[in-house]
Design a protein around this motif. Structure first.
Motif, mmCIF file in Angstrom:
data_model
loop_
_atom_site.group_PDB
_atom_site.id
_atom_site.type_symbol
_atom_site.label_atom_id
_atom_site.label_comp_id
_atom_site.label_asym_id
_atom_site.label_seq_id
_atom_site.Cartn_x
_atom_site.Cartn_y
_atom_site.Cartn_z
ATOM 1 N N ASN A 9 11.324 -3.563 -0.005
ATOM 2 C CA ASN A 9 11.047 -2.707 1.121
ATOM 3 C C ASN A 9 11.580 -2.854 2.406
ATOM 4 O OD1 ASN A 9 9.645 -0.435 1.821
ATOM 5 N ND2 ASN A 9 7.699 -1.467 2.368
ATOM 6 N N ARG A 10 11.756 -1.791 3.045
ATOM 7 C CA ARG A 10 12.325 -1.941 4.460
ATOM 8 C C ARG A 10 13.732 -2.427 4.617
ATOM 9 N NH1 ARG A 10 6.632 -4.433 6.301
ATOM 10 N NH2 ARG A 10 5.472 -2.614 6.315
ATOM 11 N N VAL A 11 14.585 -1.709 4.150
ATOM 12 C CA VAL A 11 15.698 -2.128 3.635
ATOM 13 C C VAL A 11 16.787 -1.495 5.090
ATOM 14 C CG1 VAL A 11 18.090 -2.296 2.665
ATOM 15 C CG2 VAL A 11 15.836 -2.912 1.627
ATOM 16 N N LEU A 12 17.382 -1.882 5.879
ATOM 17 C CA LEU A 12 18.097 -0.994 6.783
ATOM 18 C C LEU A 12 19.467 -0.412 6.063
ATOM 19 C CD1 LEU A 12 18.471 -3.717 9.848
ATOM 20 C CD2 LEU A 12 17.365 -1.481 9.893
ATOM 21 N N PRO A 32 16.645 -10.901 -14.890
ATOM 22 C CA PRO A 32 17.262 -9.668 -15.236
ATOM 23 C C PRO A 32 16.413 -8.384 -14.781
ATOM 24 C CG PRO A 32 16.146 -10.495 -16.908
ATOM 25 C CD PRO A 32 15.876 -11.586 -15.782
ATOM 26 N N LEU A 33 15.342 -8.704 -13.749
ATOM 27 C CA LEU A 33 14.281 -7.343 -13.545
ATOM 28 C C LEU A 33 15.402 -6.372 -12.669
ATOM 29 C CD1 LEU A 33 11.491 -9.489 -12.347
ATOM 30 C CD2 LEU A 33 11.550 -7.995 -14.450
ATOM 31 N N PRO A 34 15.013 -5.241 -12.836
ATOM 32 C CA PRO A 34 15.526 -4.160 -11.986
ATOM 33 C C PRO A 34 15.012 -4.293 -10.607
ATOM 34 C CG PRO A 34 13.950 -2.940 -13.495
ATOM 35 C CD PRO A 34 13.887 -4.529 -13.899
ATOM 36 N N VAL A 35 15.811 -4.190 -9.473
ATOM 37 C CA VAL A 35 15.319 -4.048 -8.329
ATOM 38 C C VAL A 35 15.421 -2.731 -7.509
ATOM 39 C CG1 VAL A 35 15.642 -5.365 -5.740
ATOM 40 C CG2 VAL A 35 15.716 -6.682 -7.902
ATOM 41 N N TRP A 36 14.383 -2.113 -6.859
ATOM 42 C CA TRP A 36 14.519 -0.862 -6.221
ATOM 43 C C TRP A 36 14.660 -1.103 -4.675
ATOM 44 C CZ3 TRP A 36 10.491 -1.330 -9.977
ATOM 45 C CH2 TRP A 36 10.703 -0.808 -11.209
ATOM 46 N N GLU A 37 15.145 -0.303 -4.030
ATOM 47 C CA GLU A 37 15.100 -0.612 -2.567
ATOM 48 C C GLU A 37 14.516 0.680 -1.832
ATOM 49 O OE1 GLU A 37 19.109 -1.386 -1.182
ATOM 50 O OE2 GLU A 37 19.040 -3.473 -1.962
ATOM 51 N N ALA A 38 13.637 0.429 -0.717
ATOM 52 C CA ALA A 38 13.065 1.434 0.004
ATOM 53 C C ALA A 38 13.589 1.428 1.453
ATOM 54 C CB ALA A 38 11.443 1.263 0.070
ATOM 55 N N ALA A 92 13.144 8.332 -2.606
ATOM 56 C CA ALA A 92 14.048 7.313 -2.110
ATOM 57 C C ALA A 92 14.225 6.073 -2.956
ATOM 58 C CB ALA A 92 13.764 7.079 -0.750
ATOM 59 N N ILE A 93 12.901 5.704 -3.428
ATOM 60 C CA ILE A 93 12.961 4.468 -4.253
ATOM 61 C C ILE A 93 13.391 4.587 -5.579
ATOM 62 C CG2 ILE A 93 11.573 2.524 -5.338
ATOM 63 C CD1 ILE A 93 9.644 3.230 -2.841
ATOM 64 N N PHE A 94 12.788 5.420 -6.303
ATOM 65 C CA PHE A 94 13.186 5.673 -7.818
ATOM 66 C C PHE A 94 14.103 6.908 -8.194
ATOM 67 C CE2 PHE A 94 8.664 4.142 -7.075
ATOM 68 C CZ PHE A 94 8.911 2.851 -8.082
ATOM 69 N N GLY A 95 14.474 7.715 -7.171
ATOM 70 C CA GLY A 95 15.536 8.719 -7.402
ATOM 71 C C GLY A 95 14.911 9.656 -8.456
ATOM 72 N N THR A 131 0.773 -1.174 0.062
ATOM 73 C CA THR A 131 -0.029 0.090 0.085
ATOM 74 C C THR A 131 0.858 1.411 0.209
ATOM 75 O OG1 THR A 131 -1.684 -1.076 1.051
ATOM 76 C CG2 THR A 131 -1.699 1.215 1.309
ATOM 77 N N THR A 132 1.881 1.347 0.718
ATOM 78 C CA THR A 132 2.716 2.163 1.043
ATOM 79 C C THR A 132 3.412 2.837 -0.396
ATOM 80 O OG1 THR A 132 3.054 1.871 3.371
ATOM 81 C CG2 THR A 132 4.663 3.461 2.431
ATOM 82 N N VAL A 133 4.090 1.572 -1.083
ATOM 83 C CA VAL A 133 4.686 1.663 -2.206
ATOM 84 C C VAL A 133 3.759 2.101 -3.284
ATOM 85 C CG1 VAL A 133 6.311 0.670 -3.971
ATOM 86 C CG2 VAL A 133 6.630 0.008 -1.468
#
Length: 397
Positions: free
Chosen positions: A239-242, A272-278, A297-300, A15-17
């Motif tokens: 999501n939720r990466v320290l 080969p998918l891109p992985v974004w971090e939140a 923060a996720i997509f710049g 939901t947040t993303v």
């Protein structure tokens, strides 16, 4: 129009993303609708705005909606359900059983999708972001257009079958022309919806994961089923990466180290998918302003509504009576492939690359026989077990 659907295990932060993506899309000047299909709606809480079953404007170019499945059922299926229920009661069924049998399985999912599509079209939205239910329900939701077409085809077939010859004698047992026409109209709408959902230029599916093993496994299973139905995935959100830092507390140190291993695993597994971090925030990012910060923060500086990856992430094809699981792996140089099949999972190791693939039912009972690279893709050939009788092997193939 662009449709972006976020899916994943309950509690991972879909939901947040989804809300953050919609906020960023609106800020980029695109007329955007964010919708929740989860029965346990939390989109209103995330946006800190009350929502209804119709799109509400929350900010310039930003609308939000929580689909009321019961209202949509009454609006889209009420008349047909009433007619079918009356027909079934006439055959001697009690009223409760007739009401239940008058519902085509998955109709709640169908009307939810049709509602979203109708609002997107009528509202002239450029971007629709969908906050989906937990993975199992979402896979069921996305499979419903195909399932409904099967049911509709069987019902409509009554019109054209040999039963028409005896129609005067068995008229009471057949759906009325009004019902058949209504089902045909609904079928046509579902066909158009299915086309939109599987068009990679329009729709994208993005699993949301946390750096946790059970969450990753569920996302991989969702990836397999999306691939089987031809739904295009264009990226993954972790999501939720320290964040890295000098953690003094032993618990935090161990948690960070565990996340680091799983982060690398996610990058490898979903290639080969891109992985974004939140990042993992101390407080939930609630409200439009905080959600905009999360999107950055996720997509710049990237536009989160663009298509980030084109092409299948995996597919099952049939060749010469046997099945082949095809995995595009353009960045892997092959010297030696190690494969292990455990139950309904295939574990593939290539150097430091390791991938656990949940197998669809058609492959779970078969044996992997050959693996080779063809056009930057790993192709794994399957065949029925050698111990299986020849007649059964031919039937399986």
């Amino acid at each position: 129009m662009r449709m972006i659907l976020y899916l994943g295990k309950g509690g991972v932060g879909k939901t947040t993303v989804a809300a953050a993506t919609a906020v960023r899309s609106a800020q980029l000047g695109k007329r955007t609708l964010v919708v929740s299909t989860d029965l346990a709606h939390s989109l209103a809480d995330c946006l800190k705005q009350p929502l209804t079953s119709e799109p509400s404007e929350l900010a310039p170019l930003l609308w939000a909606q929580e689909v009321n499945v019961l209202d949509e059922m009454r609006r889209s299926w009420g008349k047909l359900q009433s007619t079918l229920s009356t027909l079934l009661r006439a055959q001697g069924l009690n009223s409760i059983m007739a009401e239940e049998l008058a519902l085509i399985p998955g109709m709640d999912e169908i009307v939810s999708l049709l509602n979203i599509y109708r609002n997107a079209r009528d509202g002239a939205f450029e971007v629709v972001v969908i906050d989906a239910a937990p993975t199992g329900e979402t896979v069921r939701l996305l499979s419903m257009p195909d399932t409904f077409q099967w049911y509709a085809g069987r019902i409509a077939g009554l019109q054209n079958s040999a039963l028409n010859l005896a129609r005067p004698l068995i008229k009471a047992f057949l759906p009325s022309a009004e019902v058949l026409d209504a089902i045909q109209l609904l079928s046509e709408r579902v066909t158009a919806l299915r086309t939109v959902l599987s068009d990679p230029a329009v729709s994208s599916y993005r699993p949301v994961v946390n750096p946790e093993r059970m969450v990753i496994k569920e996302a991989l299973r969702a990836e397999t089923y999306l691939a089987l139905f031809g739904y295009p995935i264009d990226g993954v959100v972790c999501n939720r990466v320290l964040p890295p830092g000098p953690y003094q507390d032993q618990f935090m140190q161990q948690m960070y180290q565990s996340q680091e291993k799983l982060r690398r695993h996610i990058q490898q597994t979903f290639a080969p998918l891109p992985v974004w971090e939140a990042p993992y925030y101390a407080q939930e990012p609630l409200g439009i302003e905080r959600l905009a910060e999360l999107a950055c923060a996720i997509f710049g500086e990237q536009d989160p509504t663009q298509v980030f990856y084109r092409g299948p992430v995996q597919e099952v094809i049939e060749q010469d009576g046997h099945y082949v699981l095809r995995l595009p792996l353009p960045h892997i140089e092959l010297e030696k492939v190690l494969m292990t099949k455990k139950g309904d999972e295939m574990i593939i190791e290539i150097g430091n690359f390791k991938r656990d693939i949940p197998l669809p039912a058609v492959l779970a009972s078969q044996e992997a026989t050959v693996a080779r690279f063809v056009d930057k893709a790993l192709e794994i050939h399957f065949a029925p077990p050698a111990s299986q009788p020849a007649s059964e092997r031919e039937k399986s193939a």
